[in-house]
Write a protein that holds these residues in place. Structure first.
Motif: not given
Length: 317
Positions: A292-317
């Motif tokens: 997936f990172p090779n598709l454009s050089g994007a930073t790919i952050l894989h969340a395995k649950s909705r709670e992980e989505v919230f945690t990653l969003v709070e830390g990155r966005f």
């Protein structure tokens, strides 16, 4: 001969990747065979180099983004692309093609299996990028139309049958409310969940989440891709064209497993994608790191649950 070679390649896959489940070694075998199949075109690809290659694909959208489009773009750069053939409304994805034909009315997920015409055609622990080139969607489609006072953030959701089961990878209304409430002061959020008739589907039935009316009432600041499509109907070719135009101006994505996540990974920036374990084989083959990172050089952050989505969003966005 072919049957013998496939059996031999399965043995090779088992020897090289003994920790991979036996049933998943067939994917590795098929990728080996697809790469060997490219030897037939060595002269055409590297010596004569005249336009001859017809890249045809009508399987899953996810596979088309990951494998077919980069293969076709490599041939374009190589001077050997003659024609691309795909489903309806795909012309914007193949903007580089000298002759794009929209032949198929529906995607057939099985079409990606047993198709050895493209070097990388299914899941694998490693990929061959020798005939694979990033499609420059972002640079090609960047525009001054979808520009706002705040940076764009796209929430690319889905709500459909997955692997013949009820929806697994999606954001429900409480999750959307939590995310949007915390992000809308800093970002212009665009919410994207295509409805029936806007894109070509395969066997994954779209279901009703009921969030569009709720968003218009509860979070009117959020722009809905469906509304943007109505507003710009006179200037965009189709819904896919609109997605490309909006995504090209965005560096922040929240996406869901499958084609939704693959498309959001094609525009650089950061893509937080939700993919629960126990579903797709991306987990087994570590594809959120090796592909997936090779598709454009994007930073790919894989969340395995909705709670992980919230945690990653709070830390990155």
């Amino acid at each position: 001969m072919r049957s013998w070679l496939l059996k031999s390649l399965y043995v090779l896959a088992a020897l090289r990747y003994p920790r991979i489940r036996p049933d998943l070694r067939y994917f590795v075998r098929d990728n080996y065979f697809a790469r060997l199949n490219q030897l037939r075109f060595w002269r055409a690809d590297f010596l004569t180099k005249t336009p001859y290659k017809v890249v045809e694909f009508y399987g899953e959208f996810d596979q088309e983004i990951r494998y077919a489009m980069p293969f076709a773009y490599w041939h374009f750069l190589n001077g050997t692309l003659k024609q691309t053939v795909a489903s309806k409304n795909t012309r914007p994805f193949y903007f580089f093609s000298p002759d794009h034909v929209e032949k198929y009315e529906k995607r057939v997920w099985e079409a990606g299996y047993g198709n050895y015409s493209i070097p990388n055609m299914t899941h694998a622990p490693t990929y061959d990028f020798s005939k694979w080139a990033r499609v420059p969607f972002k640079s090609h489609y960047q525009n001054d139309v979808f520009v706002y006072d705040k940076p764009l953030l796209v929430i690319a959701n889905k709500y459909n049958i997955e692997w013949d089961k009820p929806p697994i990878n999606f954001l429900d209304i409480p999750a959307l409310d939590r995310l949007i409430s915390g992000l809308k002061s800093r970002y212009q959020i665009v919410y994207n969940r295509p409805l029936g008739g806007q894109i070509v589907h395969d066997n994954s039935e779209i279901m009703d989440l009921g969030e569009h009316a709720w968003l218009r009432t509860t979070h009117p600041e959020v722009l809905l891709m469906n509304d943007l499509f109505d507003q710009h109907a006179a200037t965009v070719q189709n819904f896919n064209h609109l997605q490309l135009l909006v995504y090209a101006n965005c560096n922040h994505f929240i996406s869901m497993h499958g084609g939704t996540a693959a498309l959001a990974s094609c525009f650089g920036g950061t893509n937080i994608l939700l993919s629960h374990p126990g579903g797709g084989f991306e987990h087994e083959f570590n594809e959120y790191n090796n592909l997936f990172p090779n598709l454009s050089g994007a930073t790919i952050l894989h969340a395995k649950s909705r709670e992980e989505v919230f945690t990653l969003v709070e830390g990155r966005f």
